[in-house]
Enzyme design. Structure first.
Site, PDB file in Angstrom:
ATOM      1  CE  LYS A  34      -4.552   0.209   0.502  1.00  0.00           C
ATOM      2  NZ  LYS A  34      -4.535   1.366  -0.397  1.00  0.00           N
ATOM      3  CB  THR A  35      -8.679  -2.647   1.324  1.00  0.00           C
ATOM      4  OG1 THR A  35      -8.044  -1.841   0.339  1.00  0.00           O
ATOM      5  CG2 THR A  35     -10.020  -2.044   1.671  1.00  0.00           C
ATOM      6  CG  ASP A  79      -6.332   3.551   2.341  1.00  0.00           C
ATOM      7  OD1 ASP A  79      -5.246   2.957   2.312  1.00  0.00           O
ATOM      8  OD2 ASP A  79      -7.280   3.298   1.570  1.00  0.00           O
ATOM      9  CD  GLU A  80      -3.963   4.576  -1.537  1.00  0.00           C
ATOM     10  OE1 GLU A  80      -2.710   4.547  -1.632  1.00  0.00           O
ATOM     11  OE2 GLU A  80      -4.717   3.917  -2.268  1.00  0.00           O
ATOM     12  CD  GLN A 114       0.573   0.969  -4.797  1.00  0.00           C
ATOM     13  OE1 GLN A 114      -0.446   1.125  -5.461  1.00  0.00           O
ATOM     14  NE2 GLN A 114       0.654   0.077  -3.828  1.00  0.00           N
ATOM     15  NE  ARG A 147      -2.617  -1.115  -9.521  1.00  0.00           N
ATOM     16  CZ  ARG A 147      -2.659  -1.213  -8.198  1.00  0.00           C
ATOM     17  NH1 ARG A 147      -3.812  -1.330  -7.587  1.00  0.00           N
ATOM     18  NH2 ARG A 147      -1.553  -1.226  -7.490  1.00  0.00           N
TER      19      ARG A 147
END
Length: 803
Positions: A50-51, A234-235, A267, A650
């Site tokens: 994503k980043t 983002d997010e 998330q 994670r």
DNA sequence: GACCAGTGTTCATGT
DNA sequence: AACACTGGTC
């Protein structure tokens, strides 16, 4: 055990050369990166790059000439994410990322308000209250209003006010339906007045003020709408109502600017503080998003880990729908461990972590996650005793330490003496003969005249008043003394003249605090030199105040009469003011052992966005994870499940899940049952290092005892596949020893059985939890319900079994 | 007003 | 178990 080679399998090389921007990108990612300049929604699964997509898109947009660095805004939630985006972008393209509008929601709002402070109705050097400052400010309001502090708890009121602000509600917008709410609204109003008087804003106020200015000032709004052709968020699943409304001010749906929203509904873990997952669906509808791009290819974890995540999250009902896949093989199974106590759990996990380290895994690639901060203590002490370097995230952060806050308060008073919060924090620290009574008089005087405490000092005569005069004199003379000094020198001066340094030098436990104050000086030094005190804090690029911008509708007031922006940098704040803002906005890690190869300890929340080779998820017990406060409503459990999903995803190579039968909480032993999440994971992906157990006095314990009584013991269970191999049987020893001990005691004190009821002459009926020892040492732990959990010596206590 | 001892409270998650 | 707050004493 084998670990696949690091770095080549999971970490695609970053595209360093600008020509190579789109190399090594999968079709989904490519579609997102090169999407047309229109509103886009990207559903980005955990570990889907994503980043990388976000930063590559920014770089691609600039490289292809679609946007200039000043023409886009990218917003994240955490400082860490913002920093990472800047760093990666800086590595891709030779641009001055610091001048770009890349930052956190709060950071960008701060920057915006620094530029338009006058239009926003703020004093130029306004300071930011962190949550604890805000709570104490509210406490003062409640006291001043002479309200019942039991009924109006500052913390709860603070939550009420923050929630209202996140709904873009001012006191006047709230329609109270009961007395309680009416009073809360009154406190909200009084708190606002007080903040205004003192020239401070809280976190929520940063957002709301910025939103209101855009909403109410057409020239400013249109300027920014023209300026930002591309907005990247983002997010997105974590945005609250106000943040979404804020975004719409910059890019209203009708204008069809290119809003690039990246999020993952699975998330979403911040509903508790107002995040609305629904914003994703709303966005899709309101911006008429024609195509939603899903990033489902996972580059992080092995199959077993991913299968676990997918199956777990499949138990949630409200989802946009998404399934992660990987090309990596199944990898290691997910290992599950049941410990007898939180202590044993910690002991086991550090042994396992040591083993991983011996096999070549860096310690910083090992993360220990927990649901709440309180759980870290046991693990910390186990790590400490074993001499393993570790680093704890969260908890008390650097800028939140008492001595640091004291120093910052003095510094804030230099900038803004009307900051009553800071005034009260240090007016009598170190003690200088100003007691509660004097403060009360001062507060009365201030209230009567509507002025700050600092301004009211003269009005309080008498002996206390003299001490007060001495205090303000101290602040004033320090301000004079520090004129023209560097930030470092200012802080050093303040530490001395305030008496803080002296105080901690004389305090027998002051060494560590002195060290932290030294660290504060280092932080300031680093802030000035490395960071160029830019970023969120200040660094208004010169173009911000260009005549063109002003001509376009900014009243001349944007450039206040009493300052000159630095010719070179355009910075408009003093280094001190900038540093104070930085300190409020970035709580800072607790910097201890930074840079060292250390095991990483953190809550699941703070692990979001990070990844590690090996991850331990600890305390997987009902009431803890999922947390008991979440169990009352269905959505709460779904959020806990998403939290678990975040935790699982994670891990790159190794995932451990563990739970404990007993745990110390609030200084009391609690008996826990394993988390429901275990029932929602794919059995085939798990490997139980300890035999399965359904709970106390049943399941394994019973099966074990039966096997024991048949004379075959553990062996038969190993053969039956319930215990996989003897090497691991070593782990549950405490339990089997316990069972054996229990058998002995049971024989001795006929009829007593763990998990059965017992009767005590004084405490009544209870549940037998543990049996240990023999003869004189024989003891039992019994849960007597309302009498609590008790350890009893069986040689003394008369316990009779109940059937 | 400072300081100490004893008592009560909290441990969900973050900008 | 750790910390904040309260009440008593000097």
């Amino acid at each position: 055990m084998h670990l696949p080679p690091q770095d080549d399998l999971f970490t695609a090389p970053p595209a360093v050369e600008s020509q190579g921007l789109l190399k090594n990108i999968n079709p989904e990612q490519l579609a997102a990166v090169t999407a047309p300049a229109e509103p886009m929604l990207i559903l980005a699964g955990a570990g889907s790059g994503k980043t990388r997509v976000l930063t590559t898109r920014i770089a691609w947009l600039m490289q292809t000439g679609q946007v200039s660095p000043g023409g886009l805004m990218a917003v994240t939630f955490t400082n860490k994410a913002a920093k990472e985006m800047q760093t990666r972008l800086g590595a891709m393209l030779p641009v001055n990322v610091r001048g770009m509008w890349i930052g956190t929601f709060h950071g960008l709002c701060n920057r915006f308000l620094r530029a338009h402070w006058k239009l926003a109705g703020l004093p130029q050097g306004f300071q930011i209250l962190d949550s604890s400052d805000s709570v104490s400010a509210i406490k003062r309001v409640i006291k001043a209003m002479k309200l019942d502090e039991e009924r109006y708890v500052a913390k709860q009121v603070s939550w009420f006010i923050a929630s209202a602000k996140e709904e873009a509600q001012r006191p006047g917008d709230i329609v109270p339906h009961d007395e309680q709410t009416r009073t809360m609204v009154a406190i909200y109003q009084a708190y606002e007045d007080q903040c205004k008087r003192e020239g401070v804003v809280d976190f929520a106020e940063l957002m709301l003020r910025c939103y209101e200015l855009l909403r109410d000032n057409k020239p400013v709004r249109e300027h920014y709408q023209q300026r930002f052709q591309h907005l990247l968020v983002d997010e997105f699943q974590d945005t609250n109502k106000l943040q979404y409304a804020w975004l719409k001010m910059f890019a209203p749906p009708g204008r069809q600017q290119a809003v690039f929203a990246v999020g993952d509904d699975d998330q979403s873990i911040y509903a508790f503080r107002g995040a609305r997952v629904g914003n994703m669906v709303d966005f899709e509808r309101e911006y008429r998003v024609s195509r939603v791009i899903k990033l489902e290819q996972n580059y992080r974890s092995f199959g077993n880990i991913l299968d676990s995540a997918n199956e777990l999250i499949g138990h949630n009902s409200k989802r946009l729908g998404k399934n992660l896949r990987t090309d990596a093989g199944p990898g290691e199974p997910v290992r599950v461990y049941e410990a007898a106590s939180d202590f044993a759990e910690a002991q086991w996990l550090i042994e396992e972590a040591q083993a991983l380290h011996r096999q070549g895994l860096a310690r910083k690639e090992i993360a220990v996650l927990y649901r709440s901060n309180a759980q870290s203590r046991v693990i910390e002490s186990a790590l400490f005793n074993a001499g393993i370097p570790y680093r704890v995230y969260g908890g008390l952060r650097f800028f939140e330490r008492a001595e640091v806050k004291h120093a910052l308060s003095y510094l804030r008073l230099l900038e803004n003496p009307n900051d009553d919060t800071s005034f009260l924090r240090v007016v009598n620290f170190p003690t200088r003969g100003i007691g509660a009574r004097t403060i009360e008089l001062l507060q009365d005087a201030a209230r009567a005249s509507g002025r700050s405490l600092y301004q009211s000092v003269g009005a309080v005569a008498g002996k206390g008043g003299n001490n007060l005069m001495a205090f303000t004199g101290l602040v004033d003379s320090t301000r004079n003394l520090t004129q023209g000094l560097t930030l470092r020198e200012i802080i050093e001066q303040v530490l001395e003249t305030s008496g803080l340094a002296e105080f901690y030098r004389n305090d027998k436990d002051g060494a560590e605090r002195l060290e932290n104050l030294g660290e504060l000086i280092n932080a300031a030094e680093a802030f000035v030199t490395q960071e160029g005190f830019g970023k969120d804090a200040v660094a208004l690029p010169v173009d911000e105040l260009s005549p063109g911008a002003i001509a376009e509708g900014f009243p001349a007031a944007v450039a206040p009469a009493n300052f000159t922006p630095d010719a070179e940098t355009g910075e408009i704040m003093s280094p001190l003011a900038a540093f104070l803002t930085h300190a409020s906005l970035e709580a800072g890690d607790n910097q201890a052992q930074a840079g060292q190869d250390a095991v990483q300890l953190m809550t699941v929340h703070s692990a979001k966005g990070l990844e590690f080779d090996a991850v331990f998820i600890t305390g997987l017990e009902e009431g803890l994870f999922p947390h008991e406060n979440s169990l009352t409503d269905h959505d709460g459990v779904e959020e806990e499940r998403r939290l678990m999903y975040v935790a699982i995803t994670r891990a790159r190579q190794r995932l451990y899940l563990c739970f404990s039968q007993t745990r110390m909480l609030h200084g009391q032993t609690r008996y826990n049952v394993k988390s429901r999440f275990f029932d929602e994971l794919p059995e085939g992906a798990l490997k139980w290092l300890t035999p399965r157990n359904q709970g106390f006095g049943s399941g394994f314990a019973k099966e074990y005892q039966d096997a024991w009584s048949r004379g075959s013991g553990l062996k038969s269970m190993v053969g039956a596949g319930r215990v996989e191999k003897p090497a691991y049987v070593a782990a549950p020893v405490p339990r089997s020893m316990k069972a054996a001990a229990a058998e002995k005691v049971a024989a001795e004190f006929g009829g007593l059985r763990v998990g059965k009821g017992v009767f005590h002459t004084k405490f009544g009926e209870g549940m037998l939890m543990t049996l240990e020892g023999t003869g004189q040492d024989a003891r039992a732990q019994v849960n007597f319900g309302r009498h609590g959990m008790k350890w009893l010596a069986l040689s003394v206590a008369k316990l009779t079994p109940i059937d």
